[in-house]
Scaffold this motif. Structure first.
Motif, PDB file in Angstrom:
ATOM      1  N   ILE A  56       0.750  -1.191  -0.062  1.00  0.00           N
ATOM      2  CA  ILE A  56       0.030  -0.004  -0.047  1.00  0.00           C
ATOM      3  C   ILE A  56       0.931   1.276  -0.131  1.00  0.00           C
ATOM      4  O   ILE A  56       1.646   1.413   1.030  1.00  0.00           O
ATOM      5  CB  ILE A  56      -0.774   0.108   1.358  1.00  0.00           C
ATOM      6  N   GLN A  89      -5.898  -1.089  -4.904  1.00  0.00           N
ATOM      7  CA  GLN A  89      -5.220  -1.285  -3.484  1.00  0.00           C
ATOM      8  C   GLN A  89      -6.427  -1.438  -2.622  1.00  0.00           C
ATOM      9  O   GLN A  89      -6.395  -2.200  -1.535  1.00  0.00           O
ATOM     10  CB  GLN A  89      -4.225  -0.086  -3.280  1.00  0.00           C
ATOM     11  N   ALA A  97       3.222  -1.111   3.914  1.00  0.00           N
ATOM     12  CA  ALA A  97       2.895   0.380   3.615  1.00  0.00           C
ATOM     13  C   ALA A  97       3.585   1.540   4.091  1.00  0.00           C
ATOM     14  O   ALA A  97       4.283   1.429   4.763  1.00  0.00           O
ATOM     15  CB  ALA A  97       1.346   0.348   4.036  1.00  0.00           C
TER      16      ALA A  97
END
Length: 421
Positions: free
Chosen positions: A107, A116, A129
């Motif tokens: 992400i 996503q 992420a």
């Protein structure tokens, strides 16, 4: 120590074998056994020491041993400061986790917002992420953090440097209490601010310290040239002419403006070069990195912020065109070569403005960098200059005349006559 000596699931050993790993690096040997015992770990280690594999192996082992019914909610969270680092962690996870039935989802900003989002809604086991976009999805209630069993903070020092610490703290506060999850933190330095983060969000973390000189001194041949600023590019041309082995070179500068200027000069002399900077669109950044990895680009010019997370095998040389102002950045830069047991060369150019940072760098390293003054025949002065950019003339208005100012009125309402002169 060999990986086969550790008590690891067969699925994890399968991924380790696929990656070609046999013996543990120092940071792996210190941190993995602690993590396998369920302890929180705060590790000081530079890039290129195997820290990514250390936390991935530990994470996969924990999730496989503590299986639970299928759920869309993520079980683990890995946070990193840059998009490139997220991509690299996921690439390593794909290999090391090839035998594990675990869904890993990157992400980060810049690409595939809806894709996503959809992946998170459908369910993942591990999120890797950058903080910004993850918070965006979290506030939209796309996913929940209530079932997180383990969290990894990679390059924690850079979270501070790049201004992400507020976002990081926000996410950590949304996780289950620290005594209900495992936390692993990796940083180039365990300074006061990093350890304050550990004290606040970790459960009596076990400290692991791998000294910087163990990373840099043994496999990287270092040399520093004392040179004036105007002589730096002629010296670079001379070094390139004398060493045909410069096949894949990372060149570090301190500003984006200098990076763009340097690439223009390299291209003018028929070198395949490109800039990587923070404001380049993500798709283009990834394309540039792919071209560099494939050998279609020989030179990648970058600043420290933009280069964070770059993991490229076979970098033959690192050139500090500008000496860094932060000693830790020097270690980070030259760690881009001599990765995974290979050898490499780091060349630094210390000009009259930046040489004052050399003392701090050598103090941080705990050793002197071999240095010299270049000879006359080390320079190349007949290099090509980039074509000067022509200024685009401003479009004329009113048939080439100057734009007229509004006429002022005389008293009584009559207009003032404009002179033709």
């Amino acid at each position: 120590m060999k990986f086969t000596e550790l008590d690891l699931p067969k699925e994890v050993l399968q991924g380790i074998e696929k990656a070609g790993f046999k013996e543990l690096t120092p940071v792996q040997e210190e941190s993995i056994p602690l993590a396998l015992q369920g302890k929180d770990v705060a590790a000081q280690a530079q890039t290129g020491t195997g820290k990514t594999a250390a936390f991935l192996i530990s994470l996969f082992t924990r999730l496989l041993r503590n299986r639970r019914p299928a759920s869309p909610d993520p079980r683990a969270l890995i946070m990193a400061p840059t998009r490139e680092l997220v991509v690299q962690i996921c690439a390593d996870a794909e290999v090391l986790g090839s035998g594990c039935d675990l869904r890993v989802q990157p992400i980060f900003g810049g690409v595939d917002y809806e894709k996503q989002r959809s992946a998170l809604r459908s369910g993942v086991d591990i999120i890797v992420a950058t903080p910004g976009r993850l918070i965006d999805y979290y506030k939209q209630r796309v996913f929940s953090l209530k079932k997180i069993e383990a969290v990894v903070i990679d390059e924690a020092d850079r979270m501070f440097d790049m201004g992400f610490i507020r976002d990081l703290r926000y996410l950590l506060r949304k996780l289950p209490p620290f005594d209900k999850r495992q936390t692993m933190l990796f940083s180039a330095t365990l300074n006061q601010r990093v350890m304050e983060l550990a004290y606040e969000f970790m459960d009596i973390a076990e400290k692991v310290r791998i000294a910087p000189e163990q990373v840099t001194a043994e496999r990287v041949e270092q040399v520093l040239y004392h040179v004036s600023r105007r002589e730096k590019f002629p010296l670079l041309m001379g070094l390139l002419r004398k060493d045909p082995g410069m096949e894949r070179v990372l060149v570090f500068v301190n500003t984006k403006k200098e990076a763009e200027h340097l690439v223009e000069r390299l291209k003018a002399n028929e070198f395949k070069a490109a800039v990587i900077s923070g404001d380049i669109p993500q798709r283009k950044r990834m394309r540039i990195l792919d071209e560099f990895k494939a050998g279609r680009l020989n030179f990648l010019v970058a600043t420290d912020v933009a280069s964070r997370g770059i993991h490229i095998e076979g970098v033959t040389h690192v050139i500090n065109y500008d000496l860094p102002q932060d000693p830790e950045d020097y270690v980070h830069r030259i760690g881009r070569t001599a990765r995974a047991g290979a050898v490499g060369k780091a060349i630094s150019l210390a000009d009259e403005d930046l040489v004052f940072h050399l003392e701090d760098i050598e103090s941080y390293l705990g050793q002197k960098i071999p240095s010299c003054f270049p000879l006359d025949d080390d320079f190349v002065w007949d290099y090509r200059r980039p074509a000067s950019r022509k200024r685009t003339p401003k479009p004329a208005t009113g048939g080439g005349e100057k734009k007229r100012r509004p006429r002022r009125r005389r008293r009584g309402g009559a207009r003032e006559r404009k002179s033709d002169a």
